[in-house]
Design an enzyme around this catalytic site. Structure first.
Site, mmCIF file in Angstrom:
data_model
loop_
_atom_site.group_PDB
_atom_site.id
_atom_site.type_symbol
_atom_site.label_atom_id
_atom_site.label_comp_id
_atom_site.label_asym_id
_atom_site.label_seq_id
_atom_site.Cartn_x
_atom_site.Cartn_y
_atom_site.Cartn_z
ATOM 1 N N HIS A 22 46.101 98.288 90.609
ATOM 2 C CA HIS A 22 46.809 98.118 89.345
ATOM 3 C C HIS A 22 45.957 97.405 88.298
ATOM 4 O O HIS A 22 46.445 97.128 87.194
ATOM 5 C CB HIS A 22 48.094 97.308 89.557
ATOM 6 N N ARG A 76 62.083 102.486 91.436
ATOM 7 C CA ARG A 76 61.934 102.087 90.043
ATOM 8 C C ARG A 76 61.419 103.295 89.263
ATOM 9 O O ARG A 76 60.968 104.282 89.838
ATOM 10 C CB ARG A 76 60.962 100.920 89.898
ATOM 11 N N TYR A 107 57.529 96.020 80.180
ATOM 12 C CA TYR A 107 57.497 95.942 81.639
ATOM 13 C C TYR A 107 58.561 95.001 82.158
ATOM 14 O O TYR A 107 58.872 93.981 81.549
ATOM 15 C CB TYR A 107 56.166 95.368 82.127
#
Lengths: 199, 321, 346
Positions: C193, C223, C37
Site C-alpha cells: 500500500h 469494504r 478515506y
C-alpha cells in the site's frame, strides 16, 4: 543518506555485531568502510567465525588490506557482484541456523545479496544492512520485465524495450529492484529531460 | 465490530483416561454436520457451566486437521488451579452437551520453513499433535523433541513414535535425560523454524538460548497461554456501564465482567491475543499483570489491563467497560 | 431461471454494457456527497435480493465474458497469476471456499459433489466438468488457486499471516486498478500500500491491519474502493499502461456518457481454514456515465464527490486529465437538490 520516502522503500541501518555462531559479510566498494567501522565495536574474536565476501569495484580497492587485517576465517575478493553470487548461494545452502548476515555498500549489492539470502530461507527482517556509496538503482521495467542496472537518471530508458521510465521509490525485495513505469504513456510526444539524481 | 468467534453446540462422544493426570475429550457437532476445518496449532474455547458460574478455558485441538468429524482436546488435571480442569475431569461425561468456540489459531506454522523443529514440555504436546498430522500429510520436514517427568507422563509419546519413528525424541526427567538444546540449535539447516509449547520456564529457557545462538526472532514461535490464576478477591467499578463488580477468588476479571452482563471481545483468554485489552481510568493499588500482550512499559504505566489473566490488589480500580 | 450471461468484450470494440436490471444492482459506493478515506469495513453477510450482496460470492451477467477476458490476459502475460511455494495449501482452501459458495448460491449453474477427497465439479456456464482429488495438484490442469480463479470474477490476493503482518504471497490479478502483482508479490501490508497517498499519515493502514489479522473463520468482512476507467477495460494494469494510458486523453464533452466509467471494487476478506491465510477477493464493477445518471441521486452525488475530491487522490487515481470534463458533464444532472443518505438509488 536517503530522503524520506514511501514505506516500500528499503530503510538501511548501521551494521552492529549480532549474537550468533557465524557471521557472513557481503559488501562492495565503500561498503567495506561500514564493516571496518563495525569492527571497532565488535567483541574480541568476533571475526574468527566470519566470512567476508568483498567486491571492490572501481572505488574500493584500497579497503582490501584493511579488511584482510580483520583476520576473518574466510576472505574472498571478487571481480563483480555477479561473480560473487554463486559463492554466496553455496555458502547459504550449506549454512546452519545461528548464521548472521551483514550487507553493506550499494543498493544493488544489498538487494541482490538479500534476494539470495531470502531464497535460502532467511527472513529479510533479520539481515543487517548499511548503505554506503552510490545511489544508483536497479530498475524493473513493469512493461517488459527487463532489469536495467545502475540507473542514475530520472527518467531512465529501459535497456530492453526502450520505453522512457519514471523511476519510482516503490521497491520489491523479491526482484531486488525499484519499479519503472512508462512516464509518457498518456502522451507519447512528451519526452521529459533526464536528470542525473541517483548518484 | 467486536472480534470473537461463533459458537458451536457439540456432544461429548468419548472421555478417555490417558494417564494419571490427563484425560482426552472427543466432541462432535450436535447437529451431526462436520466441524469447521482448522489449521495445526489452533485452539477452541470450551464453556464449562458449573452450576451458577461459567468458566471459559482455551484448549489446543489435537486431532488431525484433515479429519473434522470430531475435535479432540487433552486436559491435564490441575489440583491447585481455578477448577476448570477439575470440572472437565470430574463432571464431563460422554453424551453431555457442551458449547465450544470456532477454532482460532494463534500458534500457526510458518509454511515457508525448510524444516520445523518442535520442542514440547508436558501437556504442551497437544498443539504439536495436530501440527505433526498436518505436516506429515504434505510431506514436510519436522522433528519433535519432547520432555516429560516420567515415561508414563509422556502423554502420547507412544502414539507419536508409532506414527513418526525417529522424528520423535523423548527426554525423561526421572531417567536423567536432558534435552541437548545448544547442540540441537547449532545443527539445524538455514531456514529452520522453532516452535515451543510447555511450561513458562521452559519457553523462556528455549527462547533465550535460541536468541543467544543467533536465531532471529521471526524464526522462533511459542504458545504462551497463561491459564488464569486464582487470587485474592477484589472489587472493580465499570465506568461505561456504571456497574460495581466483585471478582471472586476462583474467578478471572474477564469472567466477572461477563457475569455482569458485559461481553468484551476475546479470542484466547490466555493473555496473548490482545482482544480484551481494557483501559484503566483510575486505580489505587497494585496490578498483578500475568499477560504476554502488553509491553513492560504498559504494565508499569497502569493505563491498561488484560482482564482474562491479570488481577488487582488494592483499594479501588475503575475500568473503561 | 438463472442468469442471462452476456456476450461482450472489454477491449478492442468494447461492447460491454449493463442491462437495466444490472444497473439497478450496481454497488454505488458513496453514502454521502463527498469522499475521504476511512476504515469502512463491515461484516460481509448476505444482503437483500437483487443486490450484489445477495450471495457472498456474486456471479452476474458479465461472468462468461469476464472469464474469457481473463484467459486472454493470462495467455499474453502468465506473470499475472503467481503463488509462492508455501501458498499451495491456501490455494486449496480458496478452491474449496469458491466451489462451495458458488454451488450453494447458484445450483442451476454450478454443482459440487464430494466423497472424501474425491471431488466432482461442474461449471455449466463455462462448460467444465472435472473429477479431481482434493489436495493432489496433479489431478487439476492448473494449481488450485489458478484453476478456480479462472472460473471466478474479480482479482484474488492470498495473504500469508506472519509476525502480526499480512504478506501478499499469492494472487491472480487481471482486472486491477493499476498495480502489479508481479512487482508486489512477497510484500507486506504496508509495503504494497506504500504508493497510496494520505492514508498512511491518517493511520488508516494500522487500524485496517489490526482488524484484518483478527478476522476469524466464517466471519468475512468487506469494504468498497473506487476509481474511474476510460472505456470498459478490465485490464488496466501497469504492465499495459503504455497501451491504455493514452485513452485518458480521449475524453471529450461528447463522449463522456459512453466512454467514462465509474469502477467500483467490492473487496471482501476471508480467513482460510487449513493455511490460516486470508484471501481478499477484489471484485470489479463497471458502469458508464450514461448508465449511472439513470439514477438522479447517483448523478447528483457523483458530481459532488468528483468535484470536491482532494487533488492528491485525483492524481493517485489517475483522474487528473479528464476530471474537469466529467465534472462539467455531470453538472447538467445536478440541480443542487439534497440527496438522501445511504447507497441506494432513491
Amino acid at each position: 543518506m536517503t530522503a524520506n520516502s514511501i514505506l516500500s522503500r528499503p530503510v538501511y541501518g548501521t551494521l552492529s555485531p549480532q549474537p550468533g555462531r557465524n557471521h557472513l559479510f557481503v559488501a562492495d566498494a565503500e561498503g567495506a568502510a561500514a564493516i571496518l567501522d563495525m569492527a571497532k565495536a565488535a567483541p574480541k574474536g568476533f571475526f574468527a567465525d566470519a566470512h567476508i565476501i568483498f567486491v571492490p569495484g572501481d572505488t574500493g580497492a584500497h579497503y582490501v588490506e584493511a579488511l584482510k587485517s580483520l583476520q576473518a576465517a574466510r576472505f574472498y575478493e571478487g571481480p563483480s557482484t555477479a561473480a560473487a553470487l554463486p559463492r554466496l548461494r553455496q555458502t547459504l545452502a550449506t549454512a546452519h541456523m545461528g548464521l548472521r548476515i551483514y550487507l553493506a555498500g550499494t543498493e544493488g549489492l544489498i538487494g541482490l545479496a538479500m534476494q539470495a539470502a531470502m531464497e535460502a530461507g532467511f527472513d529479510h527482517a533479520s539481515i543487517q544492512t548499511e548503505h554506503r556509496g552510490s545511489l544508483a538503482r536497479r530498475i524493473q521495467c513493469v512493461h517488459c520485465k527487463g532489469i536495467t542496472e545502475n540507473v542514475t537518471t530520472q527518467p531512465a530508458t529501459c535497456s530492453h524495450c526502450g520505453l522512457v521510465l519514471l523511476v519510482r521509490d516503490h521497491y520489491s525485495r523479491r526482484l531486488a529492484a525499484f519499479q519503472g513505469v512508462c512516464i509518457n504513456a498518456e502522451d507519447p510526444t512528451e519526452i521529459p529531460q533526464a536528470e542525473e539524481i541517483f548518484r | 465490530m467486536s472480534a470473537g468467534t461463533s459458537k458451536i453446540d457439540v456432544t461429548v462422544t468419548d472421555v478417555v483416561t490417558v494417564n494419571e493426570l490427563v484425560k482426552r475429550f472427543h466432541f462432535r457437532r450436535a447437529d451431526g454436520q462436520l466441524l469447521p476445518t482448522f489449521s495445526g496449532g489452533a485452539h477452541i474455547v470450551v464453556e464449562m457451566r458449573d452450576d451458577d458460574r461459567t468458566r471459559l478455558n482455551p484448549y489446543s485441538l489435537m486431532s488431525s486437521p484433515l479429519d473434522t468429524r470430531d475435535y479432540t482436546i487433552s486436559v491435564r488435571r490441575d489440583d491447585t488451579g481455578r477448577g476448570g480442569s477439575l470440572f472437565m475431569h470430574q463432571r464431563v461425561k460422554p453424551g453431555m452437551g457442551m458449547v465450544i468456540s470456532s477454532p482460532v489459531n494463534l500458534f500457526s506454522l510458518d509454511l515457508r520453513a525448510r524444516k520445523h523443529l518442535m520442542i514440547a514440555g508436558g501437556i504442551g504436546i497437544t498443539p504439536f499433535m495436530a501440527q505433526t498430522s498436518q505436516l506429515s500429510g504434505d510431506g514436510s520436514n519436522f522433528e519433535l523433541h519432547y520432555t516429560c517427568r516420567t515415561e508414563a507422563l509422556g502423554t502420547y509419546a507412544d502414539v507419536l513414535r508409532a506414527r513418526y519413528g525417529r522424528r520423535i525424541h523423548l527426554y525423561r526427567d526421572d531417567q536423567g535425560e536432558r534435552l541437548p538444546l545448544e547442540q540441537l540449535l547449532a545443527s539445524q539447516p538455514l531456514g529452520t523454524h522453532l516452535y515451543i509449547c510447555g511450561p513458562a520456564g521452559m519457553i523462556d529457557w528455549v527462547r533465550r538460548t535460541a536468541a543467544e545462538a543467533g536465531w532471529p526472532d521471526d524464526t522462533v514461535h511459542f504458545e504462551h497461554f497463561a491459564a488464569p490464576q486464582p487470587g485474592k478477591p477484589f472489587d472493580v467499578t465499570l465506568a461505561l456501564s456504571g456497574k460495581q463488580i466483585h471478582v471472586g477468588e476462583q474467578q478471572s476479571l474477564l469472567e466477572a465482567i461477563e457475569a455482569a452482563g458485559i461481553d468484551p471481545p476475546y479470542l484466547c483468554r490466555g493473555g496473548v491475543c490482545g482482544q480484551c485489552e481494557t483501559k484503566v481510568i483510575s486505580y489505587d493499588g497494585k496490578f498483578l499483570h500475568n499477560d504476554h500482550w502488553l509491553s513492560e512499559e504498559e504494565h508499569r504505566s497502569g493505563c491498561k489491563i488484560m482482564p482474562c489473566v491479570s488481577r488487582f490488589d488494592g483499594k479501588s480500580l475503575v475500568l473503561e467497560r | 431461471m438463472g442468469i442471462n450471461f452476456r456476450k461482450e468484450t472489454f477491449r478492442d470494440d468494447f461492447s460491454f454494457r449493463n442491462s437495466p436490471e444490472q444497473i439497478r444492482r450496481f454497488p454505488f459506493p458513496f453514502h454521502e456527497d463527498g469522499y475521504m478515506y476511512a476504515v469502512n469495513i463491515e461484516p460481509h453477510t448476505p444482503g437483500p435480493k437483487n443486490t450484489v450482496f445477495e450471495h457472498l460470492i456474486d456471479v452476474d451477467e458479465h461472468y462468461v465474458s469476464e472469464m474469457e477476458d481473463r484467459a486472454q490476459v493470462l495467455a499474453e502475460d502468465p506473470l499475472r497469476c503467481q503463488s509462492l511455494p508455501h501458498m499451495t495449501l491456501a490455494g486449496w482452501d480458496l478452491l474449496e471456499l469458491l466451489m462451495i459458495q458458488k454451488a450453494e448460491s447458484y445450483p442451476e449453474h454450478f454443482s459440487l459433489t464430494r466423497d472424501g477427497d474425491k471431488w466432482h465439479w461442474v461449471n455449466r456456464p463455462l462448460g467444465i466438468d472435472d473429477h479431481f482429488t482434493f489436495g493432489d495438484v496433479s489431478t487439476l490442469p492448473y494449481g488450485p488457486m489458478e484453476y478456480i480463479t479462472r472460473q471466478s470474477q474479480g482479482d484474488f490476493c492470498v495473504l500469508d499471516q506472519r509476525d502480526g503482518n499480512l504478506w501478499m504471497d499469492a494472487g491472480i490479478v487481471t482486472t486491477q486498478a493499476d498495480w502489479s502483482l508481479d512487482f508486489d508479490i512477497g510484500m507486506n501490508f504496508f509495503e504494497w500500500h506504500a504508493p497510496v497517498p494520505l492514508a498512511h499519515e491518517m493511520g488508516i493502514f494500522n487500524r485496517a491491519l489490526k482488524f484484518l489479522t483478527n478476522i476469524q473463520q466464517g466471519q468475512p468482512a468487506r469494504r468498497f474502493n473506487w476509481t474511474m476507467t476510460i472505456n470498459p477495460r478490465l485490464d488496466t494494469s501497469p504492465e499495459n499502461y503504455h497501451k491504455w494510458g493514452v485513452d485518458r486523453t480521449t475524453v471529450t464533452p461528447d463522449n463522456v456518457g459512453q466512454k467514462v466509467h465509474l469502477r467500483v471494487e467490492l473487496q471482501s476478506f476471508w480467513r482460510l481454514p487449513r493455511s490460516n491465510a486470508l484471501v481478499f477477493p477484489i471484485r470489479c464493477y463497471l458502469i458508464k456515465m450514461d448508465e449511472l445518471v439513470t439514477s438522479p441521486k447517483w448523478a447528483r452525488r457523483f458530481h459532488r464527490v468528483l468535484r470536491d475530491l482532494p487533488n492528491e487522490l485525483a492524481e493517485y487515481k489517475g483522474l487528473t486529465r479528464y476530471r474537469q470534463t466529467v465534472v462539467e458533464w455531470l453538472s447538467q444532472y445536478d440541480d443542487g437538490a439534497p440527496t438522501s443518505s445511504g447507497f441506494g438509488p432513491d
